[in-house]
Scaffold this motif. Structure first.
Motif, PDB file in Angstrom:
ATOM      1  N   GLU A  94      47.527  20.897  26.407  1.00  0.00           N
ATOM      2  CA  GLU A  94      48.147  19.709  26.920  1.00  0.00           C
ATOM      3  C   GLU A  94      47.266  18.536  26.554  1.00  0.00           C
ATOM      4  N   LEU A  95      47.883  17.468  26.164  1.00  0.00           N
ATOM      5  CA  LEU A  95      47.108  16.315  25.745  1.00  0.00           C
ATOM      6  C   LEU A  95      46.829  15.437  26.952  1.00  0.00           C
ATOM      7  N   PHE A  96      45.575  15.190  27.176  1.00  0.00           N
ATOM      8  CA  PHE A  96      45.211  14.290  28.258  1.00  0.00           C
ATOM      9  C   PHE A  96      44.904  12.926  27.677  1.00  0.00           C
ATOM     10  N   GLN A  97      45.347  11.897  28.366  1.00  0.00           N
ATOM     11  CA  GLN A  97      45.071  10.558  27.874  1.00  0.00           C
ATOM     12  C   GLN A  97      44.704   9.614  28.995  1.00  0.00           C
ATOM     13  N   THR A  98      43.691   8.804  28.758  1.00  0.00           N
ATOM     14  CA  THR A  98      43.349   7.722  29.678  1.00  0.00           C
ATOM     15  C   THR A  98      42.885   6.556  28.827  1.00  0.00           C
ATOM     16  N   GLY A  99      43.537   5.420  28.978  1.00  0.00           N
ATOM     17  CA  GLY A  99      43.212   4.286  28.129  1.00  0.00           C
ATOM     18  C   GLY A  99      43.359   4.676  26.667  1.00  0.00           C
ATOM     19  N   GLN A 100      42.366   4.429  25.882  1.00  0.00           N
ATOM     20  CA  GLN A 100      42.420   4.761  24.459  1.00  0.00           C
ATOM     21  C   GLN A 100      41.776   6.112  24.148  1.00  0.00           C
ATOM     22  N   LEU A 101      41.454   6.844  25.187  1.00  0.00           N
ATOM     23  CA  LEU A 101      40.802   8.142  25.007  1.00  0.00           C
ATOM     24  C   LEU A 101      41.808   9.272  25.153  1.00  0.00           C
ATOM     25  N   LYS A 109      39.869  18.891  20.601  1.00  0.00           N
ATOM     26  CA  LYS A 109      39.794  17.656  19.816  1.00  0.00           C
ATOM     27  C   LYS A 109      39.770  16.444  20.730  1.00  0.00           C
ATOM     28  N   VAL A 110      39.041  15.430  20.283  1.00  0.00           N
ATOM     29  CA  VAL A 110      38.908  14.204  21.057  1.00  0.00           C
ATOM     30  C   VAL A 110      39.201  13.015  20.156  1.00  0.00           C
ATOM     31  N   PHE A 111      40.003  12.078  20.679  1.00  0.00           N
ATOM     32  CA  PHE A 111      40.345  10.895  19.900  1.00  0.00           C
ATOM     33  C   PHE A 111      40.017   9.638  20.680  1.00  0.00           C
ATOM     34  N   ILE A 112      39.501   8.658  19.989  1.00  0.00           N
ATOM     35  CA  ILE A 112      39.333   7.345  20.597  1.00  0.00           C
ATOM     36  C   ILE A 112      39.962   6.332  19.648  1.00  0.00           C
ATOM     37  N   ASN A 113      40.908   5.529  20.135  1.00  0.00           N
ATOM     38  CA  ASN A 113      41.702   4.633  19.293  1.00  0.00           C
ATOM     39  C   ASN A 113      42.384   5.406  18.160  1.00  0.00           C
ATOM     40  N   ASN A 114      42.911   6.577  18.510  1.00  0.00           N
ATOM     41  CA  ASN A 114      43.607   7.434  17.540  1.00  0.00           C
ATOM     42  C   ASN A 114      42.716   7.920  16.401  1.00  0.00           C
ATOM     43  N   GLN A 115      41.443   7.806  16.577  1.00  0.00           N
ATOM     44  CA  GLN A 115      40.501   8.266  15.556  1.00  0.00           C
ATOM     45  C   GLN A 115      39.782   9.479  16.123  1.00  0.00           C
ATOM     46  N   GLU A 116      39.796  10.557  15.363  1.00  0.00           N
ATOM     47  CA  GLU A 116      39.149  11.751  15.893  1.00  0.00           C
ATOM     48  C   GLU A 116      37.633  11.574  15.923  1.00  0.00           C
ATOM     49  N   VAL A 117      37.037  12.107  16.994  1.00  0.00           N
ATOM     50  CA  VAL A 117      35.599  11.999  17.173  1.00  0.00           C
ATOM     51  C   VAL A 117      34.983  13.386  17.106  1.00  0.00           C
ATOM     52  N   ASN A 118      33.861  13.487  16.443  1.00  0.00           N
ATOM     53  CA  ASN A 118      33.161  14.763  16.367  1.00  0.00           C
ATOM     54  C   ASN A 118      32.430  15.036  17.681  1.00  0.00           C
ATOM     55  N   GLY A 142      23.845   9.663  42.667  1.00  0.00           N
ATOM     56  CA  GLY A 142      23.537  10.637  43.704  1.00  0.00           C
ATOM     57  C   GLY A 142      24.533  11.768  43.798  1.00  0.00           C
ATOM     58  N   VAL A 143      25.610  11.699  43.025  1.00  0.00           N
ATOM     59  CA  VAL A 143      26.664  12.701  43.166  1.00  0.00           C
ATOM     60  C   VAL A 143      27.003  13.367  41.834  1.00  0.00           C
ATOM     61  N   GLY A 144      27.398  12.560  40.864  1.00  0.00           N
ATOM     62  CA  GLY A 144      27.812  13.165  39.607  1.00  0.00           C
ATOM     63  C   GLY A 144      28.443  12.132  38.684  1.00  0.00           C
ATOM     64  N   TYR A 145      29.467  12.566  37.951  1.00  0.00           N
ATOM     65  CA  TYR A 145      30.148  11.675  37.030  1.00  0.00           C
ATOM     66  C   TYR A 145      31.650  11.760  37.249  1.00  0.00           C
ATOM     67  N   ARG A 146      32.343  10.756  36.716  1.00  0.00           N
ATOM     68  CA  ARG A 146      33.780  10.680  36.905  1.00  0.00           C
ATOM     69  C   ARG A 146      34.404  10.136  35.629  1.00  0.00           C
ATOM     70  N   LEU A 147      35.556  10.715  35.268  1.00  0.00           N
ATOM     71  CA  LEU A 147      36.319  10.166  34.160  1.00  0.00           C
ATOM     72  C   LEU A 147      37.340   9.197  34.728  1.00  0.00           C
ATOM     73  N   ALA A 148      37.237   7.944  34.339  1.00  0.00           N
ATOM     74  CA  ALA A 148      38.141   6.925  34.878  1.00  0.00           C
ATOM     75  C   ALA A 148      39.545   7.128  34.336  1.00  0.00           C
ATOM     76  N   VAL A 149      40.539   6.894  35.163  1.00  0.00           N
ATOM     77  CA  VAL A 149      41.934   7.011  34.750  1.00  0.00           C
ATOM     78  C   VAL A 149      42.489   5.619  34.515  1.00  0.00           C
ATOM     79  N   HIS A 150      42.916   5.358  33.297  1.00  0.00           N
ATOM     80  CA  HIS A 150      43.500   4.070  32.952  1.00  0.00           C
ATOM     81  C   HIS A 150      44.913   4.243  32.432  1.00  0.00           C
ATOM     82  N   GLU A 151      45.646   3.142  32.423  1.00  0.00           N
ATOM     83  CA  GLU A 151      46.947   3.156  31.765  1.00  0.00           C
ATOM     84  C   GLU A 151      46.728   3.286  30.256  1.00  0.00           C
ATOM     85  N   ALA A 152      47.762   3.774  29.585  1.00  0.00           N
ATOM     86  CA  ALA A 152      47.676   3.848  28.125  1.00  0.00           C
ATOM     87  C   ALA A 152      47.737   2.429  27.570  1.00  0.00           C
TER      88      ALA A 152
END
Lengths: 232, 232
Positions: free
Chosen positions: A131-138, A146-155, A222-232
């Motif tokens: 399933e493709l997950f998307q948040t903002g341009q990610l 696979k990971v894309f940022i601005n539709n460009q694949e990232v290694n 003090g806790v951890g990390y979070r992936l922010a959820v943005h509109e596309a």
DNA sequence: GGGCTTGATGACATTTAGGTGACAAACCGT
DNA sequence: ACGGTTTGTCACCTAAATGTCATCAAGCCC
């Protein structure tokens, strides 16, 4: 991954056991692919993307615990260990190295089948694959790794990807240091938060426009990390 | 559910095994809650929301397979079966009924511990769920560690968040100085009410329109603080 | 074998949060 | 209204948490 027949990667050097498993499991609806030693096993894991691994501890080229740890570094795949050793200490070591189950020889094909089914049930209740997950341009494709940022694949390196997938699976929520460290490096590293800083830094470097002001990979002090959820 | 100590529901009638598990697992960082028969076990599952179930197959009131099936109907919680029966057929039945693992007596506490850890690793990869608390224009998502005022997210430090979650959990009721101090700083600081003034002040500054006339974080002089409950 | 990528580790810089004391304001009974 | 008590605010310092840079060893691909 494979909707019709689940694929088992069998890493086992003993010819007899291989034949036995191949026929008995084959009849129960699994597809088996085989490797005779640890090295080929690991490379087949990468290339053939099986659903489960059945691993014999007594391999000719590497010891089973190392193979298990390496498997865990490469993927979250369920691993069932086969072994002739029935001492408790062996089981503990294998399970703590990241295995999901441990079965001692001799064993019945029926039990093995049921245990594999149980593992598969678990994994299928987890996140949906492909399933493709998307948040903002990610964009992140968990199944295809696979990971894309601005539709460009990232290694992305394996460790980076595993961290990222933890964050994706609970996007918007906090992944605790503890959770990330145990899932990626194992429970014995819950204090090595240094690792997280390094690899989260690398991820930010690859994914963020301005790594110093992250838009996606947020720190929860003090806790951890979070992936922010943005509109596309 | 319980971020610090995972909770095991132990369903077992044999007193001796119960004591054995309670001490040996307790020392390994689990919290154990107990049920002596299937009926109580099932009701405790609903009420106490444990992280794992350890189930003995030989219970006085119901047979183990039925308990397993019932558990599965109620929840996706990982279930590890304990049993004196080592025949393959028993294992297959239990696993196919929905159990995740099956361990035959006698067994070592170390192996049980490692198997439970393995199950927990798997389950932790699922999605956490979050609930939203709301009063007036203030929204708090405890699971996600997020706080909103007028739909605008507010940055909250760890101590501030812990104080706020105490107030949210008993919204409308008074949280005493004593309670807040012990929960956040530990029992040895019940006299440091100064801390509360500082951090409640900071919270008001972040959450209240007019911190001098708080609408949400109310002072109960001589007693503690209270989170006011308003309509949306 | 040699260049390349990845993961692990140590030293150091930077940012953020927690703790402290002084003082101001509000409250309460008389 | 008054004095003592409780509560709130401010500014500052320190410690802890986080981020960054550089380096080294191991594995991998030609």
């Amino acid at each position: 991954m494979n909707p019709s027949k689940p694929v088992i990667l069998l890493i086992e050097d003993d010819q007899q056991t291989r034949r036995f498993l191949k026929t008995s499991l084959g009849h129960k609806g699994w597809r088996i692919i085989e490797a005779g030693d640890g090295k080929t096993g690991l490379s087949m894991l990468k290339n053939d993307k099986p659903d489960l691994v059945v691993l014999d501890l007594g391999l000719p080229d590497m010891d089973g615990i190392s193979v298990t740890k390496r498997l865990r570094q490469l993927s979250d795949i369920p691993v069932l260990i086969l072994s002739a050793r029935s001492q408790e200490q062996n089981k503990i070591m294998a399970l703590d190295a990241g295995a999901d189950d441990y079965l001692t020889k001799p064993f019945g094909a029926g039990e093995l089948n049921s245990r594999l089914q149980a593992l598969l049930r678990r994994i299928n209740r987890g996140y949906p694959v492909s399933e493709l997950f998307q948040t903002g341009q990610l964009k992140v494709d968990l199944a295809a790794r696979k990971v894309f940022i601005n539709n460009q694949e990232v290694n992305i390196t394996p460790i980076e990807f595993r961290l990222l997938s933890i964050l994706v699976r609970q996007a918007g929520l906090v992944a605790t240091h503890r959770q990330m460290l145990t899932e990626v490096w194992g429970a014995e590293h819950i204090n090595d938060q240094h690792y997280l800083r390094i690899y989260m830094g690398q991820l930010r470097h690859k994914l963020e426009i301005n790594p110093a002001r992250p838009r996606y990979l947020l720190t929860e002090i003090g806790v951890g990390y979070r992936l922010a959820v943005h509109e596309a």
